[in-house]
Design an enzyme around this catalytic site. Structure first.
Site, mmCIF file in Angstrom:
data_model
loop_
_atom_site.group_PDB
_atom_site.id
_atom_site.type_symbol
_atom_site.label_atom_id
_atom_site.label_comp_id
_atom_site.label_asym_id
_atom_site.label_seq_id
_atom_site.Cartn_x
_atom_site.Cartn_y
_atom_site.Cartn_z
ATOM 1 N N ASP A 65 0.825 -1.206 0.000
ATOM 2 C CA ASP A 65 0.000 0.000 0.000
ATOM 3 C C ASP A 65 0.861 1.260 0.000
ATOM 4 O O ASP A 65 0.453 2.296 -0.533
ATOM 5 C CB ASP A 65 -0.997 0.012 1.159
ATOM 6 N N GLU B 91 0.252 10.873 5.409
ATOM 7 C CA GLU B 91 0.054 9.439 5.244
ATOM 8 C C GLU B 91 1.360 8.728 4.864
ATOM 9 O O GLU B 91 1.656 7.645 5.363
ATOM 10 C CB GLU B 91 -1.003 9.199 4.172
ATOM 11 N N GLU C 215 -11.212 6.062 -2.250
ATOM 12 C CA GLU C 215 -11.211 6.492 -0.847
ATOM 13 C C GLU C 215 -12.337 5.815 -0.050
ATOM 14 O O GLU C 215 -12.120 5.384 1.080
ATOM 15 C CB GLU C 215 -11.359 8.019 -0.762
ATOM 16 N N GLU D 33 -9.705 -3.009 -6.212
ATOM 17 C CA GLU D 33 -9.638 -3.034 -4.739
ATOM 18 C C GLU D 33 -9.761 -4.471 -4.219
ATOM 19 O O GLU D 33 -9.044 -4.863 -3.306
ATOM 20 C CB GLU D 33 -10.727 -2.137 -4.128
HETATM 21 C C1 HMH Z 1 -5.305 0.073 -2.556
HETATM 22 N N1 HMH Z 1 -6.973 1.781 -2.105
HETATM 23 C C2 HMH Z 1 -5.751 1.308 -1.871
HETATM 24 N N2 HMH Z 1 -4.915 1.938 -1.038
HETATM 25 C C3 HMH Z 1 -5.309 3.065 -0.406
HETATM 26 N N3 HMH Z 1 -4.450 3.683 0.459
HETATM 27 C C4 HMH Z 1 -6.598 3.590 -0.624
HETATM 28 C C5 HMH Z 1 -7.409 2.898 -1.499
HETATM 29 C C6 HMH Z 1 -7.141 4.823 0.055
HETATM 30 O O1 HMH Z 1 -6.344 5.889 -0.030
#
Ligand code: HMH
Length: 221
Positions: free
Chosen positions: A47, A88, A140, A210
């Site tokens: 991520d 973040e 989001e 996702e």
């Molecule tokens: C895969 N989808 C993914 N990573 C993230 N950080 C977000 C959404 C949301 O910002």
């Protein structure tokens, strides 16, 4: 209800896929405390890569907002989202060191790479603002709905994962997602049938990516 917009109708129409993305077995495993820590570490590492690619995408939406926004506060909303990505990225670095995860020399998993390429395709100037907004909202909202679920009453999320869940599951992030949805709905109402059709397909693609991202985190494939 009168408040219902195009996005809400799409969520109902594609509820199975939407639920697949927001109630994935990986998220459910965090929520019931059975999560495999190596899966969590894989998610964290991948991520971080995704979020670094997400920054230029959000910047591209900001650019569209500056060119298109009529009277709303779109620019401020998206700028706020972009600004919070700075924090973040710092959070990912400190979280990674907490879990002994190295963020340099990481191998990008296939699902992540495919998702990042898809993001890139949405950054082009030719991509309509309504379409880019739909994608941004879906990206989001998936995280917001997923991680908020891990903080609800009755969840058994391990304490050491609660901070992660709060990052996307907190009320402020929920408010940000609602603002994005409002703006997206507003532009979708005004869009041509062709753009609306393309935006719906884009929403489905985001949700599929996702699901694949969670699959990759959960099972490593
Ligand atoms: C895969 N989808 C993914 N990573 C993230 N950080 C977000 C959404 C949301 O910002």
């Amino acid at each position: 209800t009168k408040e219902e917009g195009i996005i809400e109708r799409w969520v109902m129409k594609h509820l199975l896929l939407y639920t697949g993305a927001t109630r994935h077995p990986f998220i459910l495993s965090i929520r019931d405390g059975s999560v495999d820590i190596s899966s969590f570490k894989r998610w964290l590492e991948q991520d971080y890569i995704f979020v670094r690619e997400f920054v230029p995408f959000v910047a591209s939406v900001l650019l569209k907002a500056c060119k298109n926004s009529e009277d709303g506060n779109d620019m401020e909303v998206i700028l706020g989202g972009l600004a919070s990505l700075n924090d973040e990225i710092a959070w990912f670095k400190s979280e990674a060191s907490k879990w002994d995860v190295s963020l340099s020399n990481t191998v990008v998993h296939k699902a992540n790479q495919t998702y990042c390429r898809f993001l890139e395709s949405l950054m082009s100037r030719e991509v309509e603002y309504a379409l880019a907004l739909t994608a941004l909202w879906a990206i989001e909202a998936t995280y917001q709905e997923s991680f908020a679920h891990c903080l609800e009453d009755g969840s058994k999320t391990p304490p050491e994962l609660q901070e992660t869940c709060r990052r996307w599951g907190n009320e402020g992030f929920g408010e940000y997602c609602r603002s994005l949805k409002k703006i997206a709905n507003r532009y979708l109402e005004k869009a041509s049938a062709d753009v609306i059709a393309k935006a719906e397909v884009t929403l489905l693609h985001v949700l599929e990516h996702e699901v694949e991202f969670w699959n990759m985190s959960h099972r490593g494939t």
